[in-house]
Design a protein around this motif. Structure first.
Motif, mmCIF file in Angstrom:
data_model
loop_
_atom_site.group_PDB
_atom_site.id
_atom_site.type_symbol
_atom_site.label_atom_id
_atom_site.label_comp_id
_atom_site.label_asym_id
_atom_site.label_seq_id
_atom_site.Cartn_x
_atom_site.Cartn_y
_atom_site.Cartn_z
ATOM 1 N N ASN A 1 48.552 44.042 45.842
ATOM 2 C CA ASN A 1 47.499 44.801 46.519
ATOM 3 C C ASN A 1 46.418 43.861 47.038
ATOM 4 O O ASN A 1 46.337 42.709 46.639
ATOM 5 C CB ASN A 1 46.884 45.841 45.577
ATOM 6 C CG ASN A 1 47.834 46.984 45.318
ATOM 7 O OD1 ASN A 1 48.488 47.475 46.232
ATOM 8 N ND2 ASN A 1 47.925 47.413 44.071
ATOM 9 N N ILE A 2 45.574 44.371 47.890
ATOM 10 C CA ILE A 2 44.483 43.578 48.447
ATOM 11 C C ILE A 2 43.396 43.450 47.387
ATOM 12 O O ILE A 2 42.831 44.448 46.936
ATOM 13 C CB ILE A 2 43.942 44.237 49.733
ATOM 14 C CG1 ILE A 2 45.059 44.285 50.785
ATOM 15 C CG2 ILE A 2 42.711 43.506 50.256
ATOM 16 C CD1 ILE A 2 44.743 45.146 51.988
ATOM 17 N N SER A 3 43.119 42.225 46.976
ATOM 18 C CA SER A 3 42.217 42.006 45.841
ATOM 19 C C SER A 3 40.813 42.541 46.090
ATOM 20 O O SER A 3 40.195 43.081 45.172
ATOM 21 C CB SER A 3 42.181 40.529 45.456
ATOM 22 O OG SER A 3 41.743 39.747 46.536
ATOM 23 N N GLU A 4 40.291 42.420 47.305
ATOM 24 C CA GLU A 4 38.945 42.918 47.586
ATOM 25 C C GLU A 4 38.886 44.436 47.397
ATOM 26 O O GLU A 4 37.924 44.965 46.854
ATOM 27 C CB GLU A 4 38.502 42.547 49.009
ATOM 28 C CG GLU A 4 38.264 41.060 49.202
ATOM 29 C CD GLU A 4 39.538 40.264 49.454
ATOM 30 O OE1 GLU A 4 40.615 40.871 49.686
ATOM 31 O OE2 GLU A 4 39.461 39.026 49.400
ATOM 32 N N TRP A 5 39.912 45.132 47.866
ATOM 33 C CA TRP A 5 39.962 46.584 47.706
ATOM 34 C C TRP A 5 40.055 46.947 46.230
ATOM 35 O O TRP A 5 39.357 47.833 45.737
ATOM 36 C CB TRP A 5 41.157 47.166 48.472
ATOM 37 C CG TRP A 5 41.263 48.642 48.321
ATOM 38 C CD1 TRP A 5 40.647 49.587 49.079
ATOM 39 C CD2 TRP A 5 42.019 49.356 47.330
ATOM 40 N NE1 TRP A 5 40.968 50.843 48.627
ATOM 41 C CE2 TRP A 5 41.815 50.728 47.548
ATOM 42 C CE3 TRP A 5 42.840 48.963 46.280
ATOM 43 C CZ2 TRP A 5 42.392 51.705 46.754
ATOM 44 C CZ3 TRP A 5 43.414 49.944 45.497
ATOM 45 C CH2 TRP A 5 43.196 51.293 45.732
ATOM 46 N N GLN A 6 40.917 46.260 45.495
ATOM 47 C CA GLN A 6 41.099 46.537 44.068
ATOM 48 C C GLN A 6 39.806 46.298 43.297
ATOM 49 O O GLN A 6 39.433 47.084 42.436
ATOM 50 C CB GLN A 6 42.225 45.678 43.501
ATOM 51 C CG GLN A 6 42.426 45.810 42.007
ATOM 52 C CD GLN A 6 42.935 47.173 41.589
ATOM 53 O OE1 GLN A 6 43.543 47.887 42.378
ATOM 54 N NE2 GLN A 6 42.692 47.548 40.345
ATOM 55 N N ARG A 7 39.124 45.214 43.605
ATOM 56 C CA ARG A 7 37.865 44.892 42.919
ATOM 57 C C ARG A 7 36.836 46.003 43.173
ATOM 58 O O ARG A 7 36.201 46.489 42.239
ATOM 59 C CB ARG A 7 37.337 43.539 43.390
ATOM 60 C CG ARG A 7 36.091 43.088 42.678
ATOM 61 C CD ARG A 7 35.680 41.650 42.989
ATOM 62 N NE ARG A 7 35.867 41.215 44.358
ATOM 63 C CZ ARG A 7 36.856 40.409 44.769
ATOM 64 N NH1 ARG A 7 37.756 39.950 43.927
ATOM 65 N NH2 ARG A 7 36.936 40.052 46.036
ATOM 66 N N THR A 8 36.686 46.407 44.422
ATOM 67 C CA THR A 8 35.739 47.479 44.766
ATOM 68 C C THR A 8 36.102 48.769 44.055
ATOM 69 O O THR A 8 35.239 49.449 43.483
ATOM 70 C CB THR A 8 35.722 47.697 46.290
ATOM 71 O OG1 THR A 8 35.343 46.467 46.912
ATOM 72 C CG2 THR A 8 34.753 48.790 46.686
ATOM 73 N N LYS A 9 37.398 49.104 44.054
ATOM 74 C CA LYS A 9 37.861 50.331 43.393
ATOM 75 C C LYS A 9 37.480 50.327 41.916
ATOM 76 O O LYS A 9 36.921 51.296 41.405
ATOM 77 C CB LYS A 9 39.380 50.444 43.546
ATOM 78 C CG LYS A 9 40.004 51.544 42.721
ATOM 79 C CD LYS A 9 41.523 51.456 42.765
ATOM 80 C CE LYS A 9 42.133 52.316 41.683
ATOM 81 N NZ LYS A 9 43.563 52.112 41.556
ATOM 82 N N ARG A 10 37.770 49.232 41.219
ATOM 83 C CA ARG A 10 37.577 49.206 39.774
ATOM 84 C C ARG A 10 36.142 48.895 39.357
ATOM 85 O O ARG A 10 35.785 49.081 38.199
ATOM 86 C CB ARG A 10 38.556 48.239 39.122
ATOM 87 C CG ARG A 10 39.924 48.844 38.945
ATOM 88 C CD ARG A 10 39.824 50.139 38.180
ATOM 89 N NE ARG A 10 41.131 50.692 37.862
ATOM 90 C CZ ARG A 10 41.304 51.827 37.235
ATOM 91 N NH1 ARG A 10 40.275 52.557 36.858
ATOM 92 N NH2 ARG A 10 42.509 52.270 36.977
#
Length: 155
Positions: free
Chosen positions: A121-130
């Motif tokens: 997955n796209i790490s920036e998106w995952q970081r924002t999500k979590r």
């Protein structure tokens, strides 16, 4: 897409063979799975080419403590440790200390989140999500620092 540089160009093999962080040389590189790896010697480059999986850092070099909370965050190549032959990286000394409060439990959680949410997955998106929708056991950096301090006082 351009390959990304693994861990700011530090030599992954050196963590295993020299037990220290050693900067790699641009002339001694290998591109593996769309990532550029640099090495400090031709011998290290050759060892990596023989068995790249042996030297891969846990969570592709993201901070192991933050991965416990499914948050991919860049690590500093100077903060690392080997656990049972696996190479883990951390953002800083505080992150490493927090991870080592319960390393076995933290590895299980981080491995699970890495495989189920972060890998691919796209790490920036995952970081924002979590950071918005935290995992049930989430702890802030301040909470982790307090736990580390409490453990130090108790011992």
């Amino acid at each position: 897409e351009q390959p990304r540089l693994m861990l700011q160009g530090y030599d992954l093999v050196a963590y295993f063979t020299e037990a220290k962080a050693v900067a790699g040389e641009p002339g001694l590189s290998v591109v593996h799975e769309e990532v550029i790896y640099l090495f400090s010697s031709p011998a290290h480059q050759a060892l990596f080419k023989l068995d790249p999986g042996k030297y891969q850092p846990a969570y592709h070099g993201y901070d192991a403590t933050r991965m416990v909370f499914a948050i991919p965050e860049r690590a500093d190549p100077l903060f690392w440790q080997l656990n049972d032959g696996r190479l883990f990286f951390f953002a800083d000394a505080a992150s490493r200390a927090a991870f080592n409060l319960e390393p076995a439990k933290n590895i299980v959680l981080a491995d699970r989140y890495w495989a189920s949410e972060v890998l691919g997955n796209i790490s920036e998106w995952q970081r924002t999500k979590r950071l918005t929708d935290t995992v049930p056991h989430y702890k802030s950096r301040d909470e982790l620092a307090r736990q580390v301090a409490d453990r130090a006082k108790a011992s």
